[in-house]
Write an enzyme that holds these catalytic residues in place. Structure first.
Site, mmCIF file in Angstrom:
data_model
loop_
_atom_site.group_PDB
_atom_site.id
_atom_site.type_symbol
_atom_site.label_atom_id
_atom_site.label_comp_id
_atom_site.label_asym_id
_atom_site.label_seq_id
_atom_site.Cartn_x
_atom_site.Cartn_y
_atom_site.Cartn_z
ATOM 1 C CD GLU A 1 3.993 140.784 23.912
ATOM 2 O OE1 GLU A 1 3.233 140.471 24.591
ATOM 3 O OE2 GLU A 1 4.559 140.724 25.061
ATOM 4 C CD GLU B 1 6.085 144.359 27.764
ATOM 5 O OE1 GLU B 1 5.883 145.320 26.531
ATOM 6 O OE2 GLU B 1 5.151 143.629 27.805
#
Length: 607
Positions: free
Chosen positions: A346, A455
């Site tokens: 991220e 994810e």
């Protein structure tokens, strides 16, 4: 009714004041006498619920305001006041449409819903069933009958969980054009699938050690046993700590240690490595393991800490690239070789937990000038993926990296996360950031590269018993598979009854929830929904052409290496759908009950 006393509501319905305007009769006055024992404040709050809480349109909200204002609620409201209340309705609706207000409202609703559900389980979990208690799954019965279709179904209202139904028989024919049907064409093939999996976080691995030996085996078999579990073949782990760790730590804690002499993976020896080894033993083969860093060591960052954003300091880019190599070699020496690594988890997120920010250009340059060359010189056979964030910006990141020949030569593909759906999360923009089409666009940009979903989880706590979580998973998996996805890796394998442990209290859900206090293992809806793919779509399977002529029937299909076809059909609707299955000039009638998912299996001879 007297103003000074509380009495039961009385209702009188004389002609509305609007009737004379329409020429429909006289009006007894400016107001409709509807006497209720409510205060002015309560009346206004009721209106706010109508206008804001229910998100009525401006016209409907205004009409509601007029109708409410023409009621006599311990006082008479004239038409002038009605206009004023209508204006308040329009202003309130505009405020409710403001992105910040929407986000705040969604946050409150989501937080309250998840916390109340969690509280209900803590109080009533001993006597009320919130989720299925874990037990080994029955192997799917084989069918030797030629031209048969085996059906395995999970449904909300029937209680079916991987239920093996009576086989369906194929016969020559075509489905009626006006009826729902699902068509499969095994002659048209697309991407090769690598497998499904979950993540070996420190929280999950430590939690496993706290469980009884019987429940430890139950959990690991449920995920990795090919016959009685989901048959997971892929996994992910964090390099250094993440939010689902027991605290904040790195593999190189010594400040200024550019040679990484203090590097160690000793932390993984306690629970993470043992969990991976046990999983691989049950799976019967090495798992495809992806490793992702949440943050460099604190001394390598401009903020001096691993949490809350910050960037990698330029003078430590070489040392940080070396860190990836040492991590991969250490795991290889431990008998757990890595399959792939992502550059950064991220890279656009500045959150209370571990992270490190990279722009598109910064990630490209780090790969081109430092990480790519370091991995190549190491001789490691580890694939490198960029991005590892949500679908919204994955295309721009891929385009930036792939446009540079010197950078793209080191990159095997793009990893992404599934977050950004305002139907299920409070933080995304109200216009939505799911962008399933971006997965396809990344493939079209470079068909020779690869795409992995790295994810997924449902935020804000365990959400036990929430059927929509399973349906969200299946919808995303179907859409992403149909857009060239090659592997799906879920987030935490197990969490506790609060959705942790998490060292910054970022509690989420997991397919299996462990209640240590009650010694229970609970299978969430997404465990079953994921299993309808992972149990039947094997590594090496090729996606085939699959279509439906009804929006309610969401479908994807694969041809397994042994020739068996596996088609997954989901119905999220509130009504049953009977449909025809068509393949190779043969048809059969099948069912998709409301809120159900089915896997249809056709033998090689039948297909």
């Amino acid at each position: 009714s007297p103003r000074s006393s509380l009495v039961l509501p009385t209702l009188r319905l004389p002609p509305l004041p609007i009737l004379p305007w329409l020429g429909l009769g006289p009006s007894p006055g400016d107001v409709m006498l509807l006497e209720l024992a409510f205060s002015k404040l309560l009346a206004f709050l009721v209106f706010l619920v109508l206008a804001c809480g229910l998100r009525l349109g401006i016209v409907v909200a205004g009409l509601s305001a007029v109708l409410l204002a023409t009621a006599r609620i311990e006082f008479s409201v004239t038409w002038r006041s009605a206009v004023a209340v209508g204006a308040v309705a329009v202003i309130t609706k505009s405020a409710a449409d403001h992105p910040f207000v929407c986000m705040a409202g969604n946050f409150f609703t989501d937080f309250l819903w998840s916390r109340l559900r969690n509280l209900a389980y803590k109080v009533l979990g001993g006597v009320v069933k919130f989720a299925d208690e874990g037990s080994p799954l029955a192997p799917v019965p084989e069918s030797s009958q030629k031209g048969s279709v085996r059906v395995v179904r999970t449904a909300r209202f029937s209680g079916e969980r991987f239920a093996a139904l009576a086989p369906l028989l194929l016969s020559k024919g075509v489905p009626p054009s006006s009826e729902p049907h699902v068509a499969l064409d095994p002659s048209v093939k697309f991407q090769t699938f690598l497998g499904f999996g979950g993540s070996f976080t420190e929280s999950s691995a430590d939690l496993l050690l706290e469980m009884s030996p019987r429940n430890q085996k139950l959990v690991l078999d449920a995920y990795f046993d090919e016959a009685t579990g989901l048959g997971f073949k892929v996994g992910r782990l964090h390099i250094g700590s993440c939010d689902f760790s027991r605290g904040n730590w790195s593999c190189a804690e010594e400040p200024g240690d550019e040679e990484l002499k203090s590097f160690s993976i000793e932390r993984y020896d306690k629970s993470i490595l043992p969990m991976i080894r046990r999983a691989q033993e049950i799976a019967g083969s090495q798992l495809l393991l992806m490793a992702s860093p949440w943050s460099p060591p604190r001394w390598m960052k401009d903020t001096g800490e691993m949490l809350k954003g910050g960037k990698l300091l330029p003078q430590y880019r070489k040392a940080w690239a070396k860190h990836y190599v040492k991590f991969a070699k250490a795991f290889e020496a431990a008998g757990v070789p890595l399959w792939s690594m992502t550059v950064q988890n991220e890279p656009h997120a500045s959150t209370p937990w571990e992270n490190c920010l990279y722009t598109h250009d910064e990630e490209r340059d780090f790969v081109r000038d430092f990480l790519g060359p370091a991995l190549r010189e190491s001789g490691l056979d580890v694939k490198l993926l960029v991005w590892d964030h949500n679908r919204d910006d994955m295309f721009v990141r891929a385009k930036t990296v792939y446009s540079d020949p010197e950078a793209e030569q080191f990159v095997w593909g793009v990893a992404y996360h599934w977050y950004g759906d305002p139907r299920y999360e409070m933080w995304p923009a109200r216009e939505g950031q799911v962008l399933y089409d971006n997965v396809r666009r990344v493939h079209e940009l470079r068909p020779d590269k690869h795409i992995v979903m790295s994810e997924a989880c449902q935020e804000f706590g365990p959400r036990l018993g929430d059927w929509k979580v399973g349906e969200r998973y299946a919808e995303a998996i179907i859409r992403d598979l149909n857009n060239w996805l090659e592997a799906w890796i879920d987030w935490n394998l197990i969490l506790d009854a609060s959705g942790g442990p998490n060292h910054v209290n970022n509690f989420v859900s997991a397919p299996i929830i462990v209640d240590l206090a009650r010694d229970k293992v609970l299978f969430h809806t997404n465990f079953y929904y994921m299993g309808h793919f992972s149990r039947f779509i094997k590594p090496g399977a090729r996606r085939i052409l699959a279509s439906s002529n009804r929006d309610a029937l969401e479908v994807t299909a694969f041809a397994n290496p042994d020739g068996c076809l596996a088609a997954v059909v989901m119905n999220q609707g509130d009504f049953d759908v009977n449909f025809w299955l068509e393949v190779a000039g043969e048809v059969t009638k099948a069912e998709a009950p409301k809120h159900s998912i089915s896997t249809l299996l056709l033998s090689a001879s039948a297909s």
